[in-house]
Design a protein around this motif. Structure first.
Motif, PDB file in Angstrom:
ATOM      1  N   ILE A 117      85.829  17.843  78.841  1.00 32.64           N
ATOM      2  CA  ILE A 117      85.020  18.998  78.481  1.00 32.64           C
ATOM      3  C   ILE A 117      83.803  18.588  77.654  1.00 32.64           C
ATOM      4  O   ILE A 117      82.725  19.177  77.778  1.00 32.64           O
ATOM      5  CB  ILE A 117      85.875  20.031  77.715  1.00 32.64           C
ATOM      6  CG1 ILE A 117      86.920  20.643  78.648  1.00 32.64           C
ATOM      7  CG2 ILE A 117      85.004  21.138  77.129  1.00 32.64           C
ATOM      8  CD1 ILE A 117      86.348  21.397  79.824  1.00 32.64           C
ATOM      9  N   GLY A 118      83.969  17.570  76.805  1.00 30.54           N
ATOM     10  CA  GLY A 118      82.833  17.108  76.011  1.00 30.54           C
ATOM     11  C   GLY A 118      81.672  16.652  76.876  1.00 30.54           C
ATOM     12  O   GLY A 118      80.519  17.052  76.670  1.00 30.54           O
ATOM     13  N   GLN A 119      81.971  15.794  77.868  1.00 27.68           N
ATOM     14  CA  GLN A 119      80.927  15.337  78.783  1.00 27.68           C
ATOM     15  C   GLN A 119      80.397  16.493  79.624  1.00 27.68           C
ATOM     16  O   GLN A 119      79.191  16.562  79.922  1.00 27.68           O
ATOM     17  CB  GLN A 119      81.487  14.246  79.699  1.00 27.68           C
ATOM     18  CG  GLN A 119      80.471  13.653  80.672  1.00 27.68           C
ATOM     19  CD  GLN A 119      79.311  12.985  79.963  1.00 27.68           C
ATOM     20  OE1 GLN A 119      79.505  12.233  79.009  1.00 27.68           O
ATOM     21  NE2 GLN A 119      78.092  13.253  80.399  1.00 27.68           N
ATOM     22  N   ALA A 120      81.279  17.429  79.986  1.00 24.78           N
ATOM     23  CA  ALA A 120      80.850  18.582  80.784  1.00 24.78           C
ATOM     24  C   ALA A 120      79.872  19.455  80.002  1.00 24.78           C
ATOM     25  O   ALA A 120      78.897  19.972  80.579  1.00 24.78           O
ATOM     26  CB  ALA A 120      82.063  19.397  81.217  1.00 24.78           C
ATOM     27  N   ILE A 121      80.122  19.630  78.703  1.00 26.34           N
ATOM     28  CA  ILE A 121      79.202  20.417  77.879  1.00 26.34           C
ATOM     29  C   ILE A 121      77.846  19.731  77.790  1.00 26.34           C
ATOM     30  O   ILE A 121      76.794  20.381  77.882  1.00 26.34           O
ATOM     31  CB  ILE A 121      79.808  20.636  76.478  1.00 26.34           C
ATOM     32  CG1 ILE A 121      81.023  21.568  76.565  1.00 26.34           C
ATOM     33  CG2 ILE A 121      78.768  21.206  75.518  1.00 26.34           C
ATOM     34  CD1 ILE A 121      81.732  21.781  75.250  1.00 26.34           C
ATOM     35  N   ILE A 122      77.848  18.403  77.633  1.00 23.51           N
ATOM     36  CA  ILE A 122      76.580  17.658  77.598  1.00 23.51           C
ATOM     37  C   ILE A 122      75.825  17.833  78.922  1.00 23.51           C
ATOM     38  O   ILE A 122      74.608  18.067  78.944  1.00 23.51           O
ATOM     39  CB  ILE A 122      76.839  16.170  77.307  1.00 23.51           C
ATOM     40  CG1 ILE A 122      77.411  15.994  75.902  1.00 23.51           C
ATOM     41  CG2 ILE A 122      75.558  15.350  77.470  1.00 23.51           C
ATOM     42  CD1 ILE A 122      77.816  14.569  75.582  1.00 23.51           C
ATOM     43  N   ASN A 123      76.552  17.730  80.032  1.00 23.47           N
ATOM     44  CA  ASN A 123      75.921  17.908  81.341  1.00 23.47           C
ATOM     45  C   ASN A 123      75.336  19.312  81.492  1.00 23.47           C
ATOM     46  O   ASN A 123      74.230  19.484  82.011  1.00 23.47           O
ATOM     47  CB  ASN A 123      76.937  17.648  82.455  1.00 23.47           C
ATOM     48  CG  ASN A 123      77.413  16.211  82.487  1.00 23.47           C
ATOM     49  OD1 ASN A 123      76.721  15.301  82.027  1.00 23.47           O
ATOM     50  ND2 ASN A 123      78.600  15.987  83.015  1.00 23.47           N
ATOM     51  N   SER A 124      76.093  20.316  81.037  1.00 26.57           N
ATOM     52  CA  SER A 124      75.608  21.693  81.140  1.00 26.57           C
ATOM     53  C   SER A 124      74.381  21.914  80.268  1.00 26.57           C
ATOM     54  O   SER A 124      73.458  22.646  80.656  1.00 26.57           O
ATOM     55  CB  SER A 124      76.719  22.675  80.742  1.00 26.57           C
ATOM     56  OG  SER A 124      77.743  22.696  81.705  1.00 26.57           O
ATOM     57  N   VAL A 125      74.359  21.283  79.086  1.00 21.42           N
ATOM     58  CA  VAL A 125      73.190  21.408  78.209  1.00 21.42           C
ATOM     59  C   VAL A 125      71.953  20.825  78.880  1.00 21.42           C
ATOM     60  O   VAL A 125      70.869  21.438  78.890  1.00 21.42           O
ATOM     61  CB  VAL A 125      73.457  20.714  76.855  1.00 21.42           C
ATOM     62  CG1 VAL A 125      72.160  20.588  76.056  1.00 21.42           C
ATOM     63  CG2 VAL A 125      74.491  21.484  76.056  1.00 21.42           C
ATOM     64  N   MET A 183      85.568  26.420  73.887  1.00 22.72           N
ATOM     65  CA  MET A 183      84.587  25.452  73.397  1.00 22.72           C
ATOM     66  C   MET A 183      83.259  25.612  74.115  1.00 22.72           C
ATOM     67  O   MET A 183      82.181  25.450  73.537  1.00 22.72           O
ATOM     68  CB  MET A 183      85.120  24.029  73.585  1.00 22.72           C
ATOM     69  CG  MET A 183      86.254  23.669  72.640  1.00 22.72           C
ATOM     70  SD  MET A 183      86.711  21.917  72.723  1.00 22.72           S
ATOM     71  CE  MET A 183      87.577  21.884  74.294  1.00 22.72           C
ATOM     72  N   GLY A 184      83.313  25.965  75.399  1.00 27.00           N
ATOM     73  CA  GLY A 184      82.090  26.104  76.175  1.00 27.00           C
ATOM     74  C   GLY A 184      81.301  27.357  75.878  1.00 27.00           C
ATOM     75  O   GLY A 184      80.076  27.379  76.068  1.00 27.00           O
ATOM     76  N   VAL A 185      81.980  28.404  75.400  1.00 26.24           N
ATOM     77  CA  VAL A 185      81.283  29.668  75.166  1.00 26.24           C
ATOM     78  C   VAL A 185      80.573  29.690  73.814  1.00 26.24           C
ATOM     79  O   VAL A 185      79.650  30.488  73.612  1.00 26.24           O
ATOM     80  CB  VAL A 185      82.275  30.854  75.255  1.00 26.24           C
ATOM     81  CG1 VAL A 185      83.099  30.983  73.990  1.00 26.24           C
ATOM     82  CG2 VAL A 185      81.548  32.161  75.543  1.00 26.24           C
ATOM     83  N   ARG A 191      79.963  16.315  86.241  1.00 26.22           N
ATOM     84  CA  ARG A 191      80.419  17.696  86.449  1.00 26.22           C
ATOM     85  C   ARG A 191      80.061  18.582  85.254  1.00 26.22           C
ATOM     86  O   ARG A 191      80.362  18.250  84.116  1.00 26.22           O
ATOM     87  CB  ARG A 191      81.929  17.693  86.660  1.00 26.22           C
ATOM     88  CG  ARG A 191      82.502  19.033  87.082  1.00 26.22           C
ATOM     89  CD  ARG A 191      83.991  18.928  87.292  1.00 26.22           C
ATOM     90  NE  ARG A 191      84.309  18.138  88.470  1.00 26.22           N
ATOM     91  CZ  ARG A 191      85.174  17.133  88.486  1.00 26.22           C
ATOM     92  NH1 ARG A 191      85.793  16.778  87.368  1.00 26.22           N
ATOM     93  NH2 ARG A 191      85.429  16.491  89.601  1.00 26.22           N
ATOM     94  N   PRO A 192      79.420  19.746  85.487  1.00 22.87           N
ATOM     95  CA  PRO A 192      79.130  20.680  84.391  1.00 22.87           C
ATOM     96  C   PRO A 192      80.377  21.416  83.922  1.00 22.87           C
ATOM     97  O   PRO A 192      81.490  21.148  84.387  1.00 22.87           O
ATOM     98  CB  PRO A 192      78.107  21.651  85.010  1.00 22.87           C
ATOM     99  CG  PRO A 192      77.629  20.995  86.252  1.00 22.87           C
ATOM    100  CD  PRO A 192      78.744  20.134  86.736  1.00 22.87           C
TER     101      PRO A 192
END
Length: 278
Positions: free
Chosen positions: A69-77, A252-254, A226-227
């Motif tokens: 999820i940490g890497q996914a949050i970075i990707n989404s940012v 965490m994502g919201v 992956r986002p």
């Protein structure tokens, strides 16, 4: 003479009660998610009860580690910032001539832009994937940023165009008299006056891209790229699912979106009003 005090009419009690009910109904899913995120996966207690004695952070650890999820949050940012920046810059520039030159050609261009909003994104998935593969853009940030920005541009152009039509041209004429060109006039005079609608475009576009699932699932297929939304969906599969970890990852994502919206909500409401059809 004594000043006459005029009593302002208050909000009816029934309206306040209905609003409170609506707010509570909206908060129920968030409450249930919060409870589930801190609950042990083997806890069979009520989903409504707070896990005071059996609360655990294991679900967050699983989401952060195994779920990436940490890497996914970075990707989404990265994807959200890149696509939103493109939408704000190109949307504002494209709307300027559409709002100031009310010709029949520009009217048809604006209608065509709005018609693009009716096209479902999944209807272009197959040709889009083939194009991205031929360009070597699969599992890359540009491969996801560019399509998402293109899909979000029509809405931004519409909001910017309607907002610009409500701004008097006298300010621009004064800048031209001082020797400013069209681009200088736009960036120095027009764009600052469109701050509320720009905030609205940022919130609408950023939220939609942050939560985007359909295209990113097929374009970003590795754990490293992956986002957020596909990363959360990875907790559900044919072999089983981990609902607690998925909800912990969602919580965490919201948080980033929630914090940004709370700070910018007053600009968002004003921008939606300015962007209404005049």
């Amino acid at each position: 003479m004594d000043k006459v005090k005029v009593k302002q009419p208050g909000t009816p009690t029934l309206v306040v009660a209905l609003l409170l009910i609506v707010v509570l109904v909206q908060l129920i899913p968030f409450y249930l998610g919060l409870v589930t995120a801190f609950k042990d996966p083997h806890d069979q207690g009520s989903v409504w009860a707070l896990p005071f004695s059996s609360g655990t952070l294991e679900n967050f650890a699983i989401a952060w580690g195994a779920g990436h999820i940490g890497q996914a949050i970075i990707n989404s940012v990265i994807v959200t910032l890149g696509a939103t920046l493109i939408v704000v810059v190109l949307g504002g520039l494209a709307s300027y001539p559409l709002a100031r030159r009310r010709t029949s050609g520009n009217r048809w261009i604006l209608l065509g832009t709005l018609a693009v909003m009716m096209i479902p994104p999944l209807s272009i998935l197959v040709p889009l994937i083939r194009l991205l593969k031929s360009l070597g853009l699969m599992n890359t940030y540009p491969g996801l940023i560019l399509p998402l920005a293109a899909l979000a541009l029509p809405q931004a152009i519409f909001l910017y165009t309607q907002s610009l039509r409500g701004i008097p041209e006298s300010m621009e004429e004064a800048a031209r008299i001082d020797g400013a060109g069209k681009l200088r006039t736009y960036f120095s005079v027009v764009l600052p006056m469109m701050k509320p609608v720009t905030i609205s475009v940022i919130i609408l576009t950023g939220t939609a891209i942050w939560n985007e699932f359909a295209l990113s699932t097929y374009i970003m297929t590795t754990d490293e790229t992956r986002p957020l939304a596909p990363a959360i969906a990875s907790f559900f599969g044919s072999a089983g699912s981990n609902v607690n970890a998925a909800i912990a990852g969602s919580m965490m994502g919201v948080l980033p979106v929630l914090v940004i919206y709370l700070f910018l909500q007053r600009y968002f409401m004003k921008g939606m009003t300015d962007g209404a059809v005049k």
